[in-house]
Design an enzyme around this catalytic site. Structure first.
Site, PDB file in Angstrom:
ATOM      1  N   SER A 594       0.834  -1.186   0.000  1.00 39.98           N
ATOM      2  CA  SER A 594       0.000   0.000   0.000  1.00 39.98           C
ATOM      3  C   SER A 594       0.875   1.244   0.000  1.00 39.98           C
ATOM      4  O   SER A 594       1.615   1.472  -0.951  1.00 39.98           O
ATOM      5  CB  SER A 594      -0.947  -0.035   1.195  1.00 39.98           C
ATOM      6  OG  SER A 594      -1.991   0.860   0.997  1.00 39.98           O
ATOM      7  N   ASP A 669      -9.501  -4.638  -5.515  1.00 42.68           N
ATOM      8  CA  ASP A 669      -9.051  -3.602  -4.580  1.00 42.68           C
ATOM      9  C   ASP A 669      -9.883  -2.331  -4.735  1.00 42.68           C
ATOM     10  O   ASP A 669      -9.822  -1.663  -5.769  1.00 42.68           O
ATOM     11  CB  ASP A 669      -7.569  -3.298  -4.840  1.00 42.68           C
ATOM     12  CG  ASP A 669      -6.922  -2.503  -3.723  1.00 42.68           C
ATOM     13  OD1 ASP A 669      -7.647  -1.795  -3.001  1.00 42.68           O
ATOM     14  OD2 ASP A 669      -5.694  -2.586  -3.578  1.00 42.68           O
ATOM     15  N   HIS A 701      -7.939  -5.115  -1.058  1.00 41.55           N
ATOM     16  CA  HIS A 701      -6.648  -4.479  -0.824  1.00 41.55           C
ATOM     17  C   HIS A 701      -5.674  -5.391  -0.079  1.00 41.55           C
ATOM     18  O   HIS A 701      -4.471  -5.321  -0.289  1.00 41.55           O
ATOM     19  CB  HIS A 701      -6.836  -3.178  -0.048  1.00 41.55           C
ATOM     20  CG  HIS A 701      -5.592  -2.345   0.009  1.00 41.55           C
ATOM     21  ND1 HIS A 701      -4.926  -1.919  -1.117  1.00 41.55           N
ATOM     22  CD2 HIS A 701      -4.871  -1.884   1.049  1.00 41.55           C
ATOM     23  CE1 HIS A 701      -3.864  -1.221  -0.778  1.00 41.55           C
ATOM     24  NE2 HIS A 701      -3.799  -1.189   0.532  1.00 41.55           N
TER      25      HIS A 701
END
Length: 725
Positions: A594, A669, A701
């Site tokens: 991320s 995601d 995600h």
């Protein structure tokens, strides 16, 4: 980016029978090898007694001062099952594998918990002494985000995008009937759950009125997520407001259950603003709302009439040259309904401030540079506030109490480390679960006014004789500006030999609302970190400026220029590694997810040559593809800050890529949409750069469940392929 993934000094000699982790244990190990602890401890109201669950989650046990804190069983899963079956519909079969994990004490004799049967969801009140159960609320099994009145006379819940209410007598009332796509009522997924939002509905203290969000996202662009499990792949559209584009419009409405009428709070223009920290006045006559502008640098705490919705006054305002981030609703004093606590980091650290309902600041309740992490509640007489505070430059968690009338603060725990501590309802005893670099978990109970602590648990090293653990060492560095101490850790390979050279894996995150290094058991290291060290890697992690738990200035340094100060600090960590004779500078790798994926990819294109191999999971590649609420807080809009977006963007830098880069993404995601990595792949193709890519078709995600084992195995093998000699 609170929704984003965050992966999880002691030495150990290799003893006979010890082994390394398996790849499966990188996921299941945290439960399998958890240090002994108290399970879900809770103090009982109006007593000096606390309850816990047994290690098998089958029994509720009690300890109290009168019995010298000896444990005794007070309820079992069989007791609960029998009581439930006696009060539920005969067609509902009771299925309990564990004692209810959400149990809470309604009073010193009763617990309350939720139970979901085949057709209905219930709130149950259970008498521990008589073993009798009572149904407090009942709602349909398909009702989501249920919230009850304090007297349990009504429960509100969502059916799709609308609100219904069920009364104690079973009467169902339809509150909203919006059918237009993009209109969502009562959802906690408002403003994408930024600004501390975890609820979308709030009952008034008198249990008659329901305040709720009404979100209109019909003007927000649809974003397609491809569903691969169909004969012909289908599209699932989500509303995704990208930075600088049209955002959702939110209002707050009040439904009066007596009159069946609705009113809308007059929160004003512009429509694209954020409505936060929603709080009922104890009288049920007024509602307080934080009105935050889209730029997120100006907050007004406003008061509204709950009867007709009209604006009454602005209590106070908070402005910043960077951003204001309200995260906590107002907390009214139990014995002074005209005073409340407000949390803010406006003076440098998140602390408590006492206001009255006219908006007058009565006093600060802050203590030194302690950051308030969690307000546990008030003392039984309502004169003190108990909270967990962050100390020792972000490393430690301690328990504090502060006198509301004077601001005098007492620290109730002291040893350096992480204290998961709480104060008894009568304020006489502290229950403390403590760990640090060298301590797995010590549990003590002791009197606030002194006296020798009574030992409840002294947890042994759960790996002893089973797993050969590498050495974990605390590291303290200084930021790139030469002024700020930074916390890190280094994990050495098993059987480490300082005369040899080892490959390196740097694991990082670097973004806001995350902290990877803490003074607790394993020093915050995750099991994959330990696994990689066991495979022969030096594993290094450091929290740079911009990460969490260090105060306002530590975080705000990143404003309008994400990736700049963070990268500069991480380079200091790299310099530290390169200074070590045992680090093989020709075999250095980096891994992050991320925001950490953004940092990882940034290193590979902005500082090529440092790392020979990298794995970037769910990476942000271009901040203009990220959503409004998080992205604009830190970067403003692309129109307002084109230079910042250009510096942070990685698409035009793909031509500088050097080394082996594996990008992993979840096809579903909804946070960092797959467009980020696909655009980067295309840029690499155009630049003639090779890059490896792997997609998890059904994951969002975070890659979860059994597939997470597959992911860690892939990452480990990728590093081995390129960094192992």
């Amino acid at each position: 980016m609170k929704k984003l993934l965050i992966l999880f000094l002691f030495g150990s000699s290799l003893a006979y029978g010890q082994r390394n982790f398996t790849i499966e244990e990188t996921v299941y190990g945290p439960r399998q090898f958890a240090p002994q602890s108290l399970v879900l401890p809770q103090w009982l109201p109006q007593t000096d007694a606390f309850s816990t669950l047994d290690a098998s989650y089958q029994k509720l046990t009690l300890r109290d001062a009168q019995s010298s804190w000896q444990s005794r069983d007070i309820a079992t899963i069989e007791d609960i099952s029998t009581a439930l079956q006696s009060v539920l519909n005969s067609n509902e079969s009771v299925k309990l594998s564990y004692f209810p994990l959400d149990y809470s004490w309604a009073d010193k004799d009763h617990i309350a918990f939720a139970y979901e049967a085949d057709s209905w969801k219930y709130t149950i009140r259970y008498a521990v002494k008589t073993k009798q159960a009572q149904i407090l609320t009942k709602s349909p099994a398909d009702g989501a985000q249920a919230t009850s009145t304090t007297d349990y006379s009504k429960v509100a819940y969502l059916v799709d995008n609308n609100i219904e209410i069920s009364s104690k007598e079973g009467k169902r009332t339809i509150v909203t009937q919006d059918s237009l796509a993009g209109i969502v009522n009562g959802s906690d997924y408002t403003h994408r759950q930024e600004f501390g939002i975890s609820k979308g509905m709030w009952w008034s203290p008198d249990n008659e009125k329901l305040l709720y969000y009404r979100k209109d996202e019909s003007m927000v662009s649809n974003y397609p997520l491809i569903q691969w499990d169909k004969r012909v792949a289908a599209t699932k559209d989500i509303r995704y407001p990208m930075a600088g584009m049209k955002s959702e419009e939110v209002t707050l409405r009040v439904y009066d259950s007596k009159t069946s009428s609705h009113i809308t709070l007059q929160t004003g223009e512009p429509k694209e603003q954020y409505l936060t920290i929603c709080t009922w006045d104890p009288s049920s006559k007024y509602i307080y709302v934080g009105i935050l502008n889209r730029e997120q640098n100006h907050l007004k705490v406003n008061k509204y009439d709950a009867t007709d919705g009209h604006f009454i006054q602005t209590l106070f305002e908070e402005k910043s040259e960077s951003w204001v981030e309200p995260l906590h609703a107002l907390t009214f004093l139990p014995n002074k309904p005209d005073q409340f606590l407000y949390q803010t980091d406006k003076d440098g650290f998140n602390q408590l401030y006492l206001y009255d309902v006219s908006g007058k600041l009565l006093r600060s309740l802050g203590y030194e540079d302690v950051i308030v992490e969690d307000v546990q509640g008030f003392s039984s007489d309502g004169k003190k506030v108990i909270y967990t505070g962050i100390t020792n430059k972000g490393l430690d968690r301690q328990l504090f109490e502060v006198a509301i009338a004077t601001g005098k603060t007492q620290q109730l725990t002291n040893k350096s480390g992480t204290h998961r501590a709480s104060l008894s309802a009568n304020g006489n005893y502290v229950l403390d679960q403590f760990s640090n670099l060298n301590t797995a978990n010590n549990v003590d109970v002791y009197a606030v006014k002194g006296g020798k602590p009574l030992e409840i648990i002294r947890a042994t090293n759960p790996f002893e004789g089973k797993i050969s653990l590498p050495k974990i060492e605390a590291v303290s560095l200084v930021s790139a500006d030469g002024q700020t101490p930074l916390n890190g850790r280094i994990i050495y390979p098993a059987n480490f030999d300082g005369t040899k050279k080892y490959p390196v894996m740097v694991y990082l995150y670097g973004g806001s609302h995350a902290q990877l290094v803490q003074n607790k058991w394993l020093y915050g290291a995750g099991y994959f970190d330990l696994y990689m060290a066991q495979q022969g890697y030096i594993v290094f992690t450091m929290d740079n400026r911009g990460s969490d738990a260090r105060g306002r200035d530590f975080t705000r340094i990143t404003h309008r220029q994400l990736g700049q100060a963070e990268m500069a600090d991480q380079l200091k960590g790299i310099d530290f590694l390169k200074s070590k004779s045992f680090v093989d500078q020709s075999r250095m790798g980096i891994f992050g997810w991320s925001f950490g994926g953004f940092m990882t990819t940034s290193f590979m294109v902005q500082h090529p040559g440092i790392f020979q191999t990298a794995v970037a999971g769910g990476p942000v590649i271009d901040w203009k593809y990220y959503e409004v609420m998080y992205g604009e807080r830190y970067m403003d809009t692309p129109q307002e800050n084109p230079e910042g977006y250009q510096k942070a963007g990685l698409l035009d830098k793909a031509k500088q890529l050097a080394g082996n880069l594996l990008i992993i993404h979840g096809a579903q995601d909804p946070v960092v949409v797959q467009q980020h990595s696909m655009e980067f792949i295309e840029a690499c193709i155009k630049a003639g750069k090779q890059v490896d890519y792997f997609l998890y078709p059904t994951h969002e995600h975070n890659v979860m469940g059994k597939d997470r084992i597959h992911m860690y195995d892939k990452i480990a093998k990728y590093f081995d392929l390129h960094l192992k000699k």
